[in-house]
Design a protein around this motif. Structure first.
Motif, PDB file in Angstrom:
ATOM      1  N   THR A   1      -1.016  -5.689  -3.137  1.00 18.98           N
ATOM      2  CA  THR A   1      -1.832  -5.383  -1.967  1.00 18.98           C
ATOM      3  C   THR A   1      -3.147  -6.148  -1.991  1.00 18.98           C
ATOM      4  O   THR A   1      -3.549  -6.735  -0.970  1.00 18.98           O
TER       5      THR A   1
ATOM      6  N   CYS B   1       2.559   1.670  -3.244  1.00 20.24           N
ATOM      7  CA  CYS B   1       1.566   2.084  -4.242  1.00 20.24           C
ATOM      8  C   CYS B   1       1.301   3.583  -4.146  1.00 20.24           C
ATOM      9  O   CYS B   1       1.202   4.266  -5.171  1.00 20.24           O
TER      10      CYS B   1
ATOM     11  N   THR C   1      -0.703  -2.326  -6.522  1.00 14.97           N
ATOM     12  CA  THR C   1      -2.132  -2.539  -6.275  1.00 14.97           C
ATOM     13  C   THR C   1      -2.444  -4.033  -6.278  1.00 14.97           C
ATOM     14  O   THR C   1      -3.141  -4.528  -5.389  1.00 14.97           O
TER      15      THR C   1
ATOM     16  N   SER D   1       0.826  -1.214   0.000  1.00 11.03           N
ATOM     17  CA  SER D   1       0.000   0.000   0.000  1.00 11.03           C
ATOM     18  C   SER D   1       0.857   1.260   0.000  1.00 11.03           C
ATOM     19  O   SER D   1       0.589   2.202  -0.744  1.00 11.03           O
TER      20      SER D   1
END
Length: 80
Positions: free
Chosen positions: A65, A46, A62, A43
């Motif tokens: 995650t 990202c 993404t 995360s």
């Protein structure tokens, strides 16, 4: 280094910490802590990728995650 670099560095550090702890046999790849570290690291990495507008890594982080979230949710389901 910019704040974006520091954010990315934090995310990657968390991901690599999980990986090395797993390789060292300190945590298993199906342990909750391993999965949570992957969610947190992915995360954060990202977010840095979004701030950089770097689409390939936005997609990668993404997916990383989301797969980790699914793994965590599957751990919480009672087995039959």
């Amino acid at each position: 280094m910019s704040i974006i670099d520091w954010i990315g560095f934090a995310g990657v550090t968390i991901l690599l910490t999980a990986y090395f702890l797993n390789l060292a046999g300190k945590i298993s790849n199906d342990s909750t802590i391993y999965i949570v570290l992957n969610i947190a690291g992915g995360s954060i990495a990202c977010i840095a990728s979004i701030l950089l507008h770097y689409i390939p890594f936005i997609i990668l982080e993404t997916a990383w995650t989301l797969v980790s979230i699914v793994g965590l949710l599957n751990r919480r389901k009672p087995s039959n």
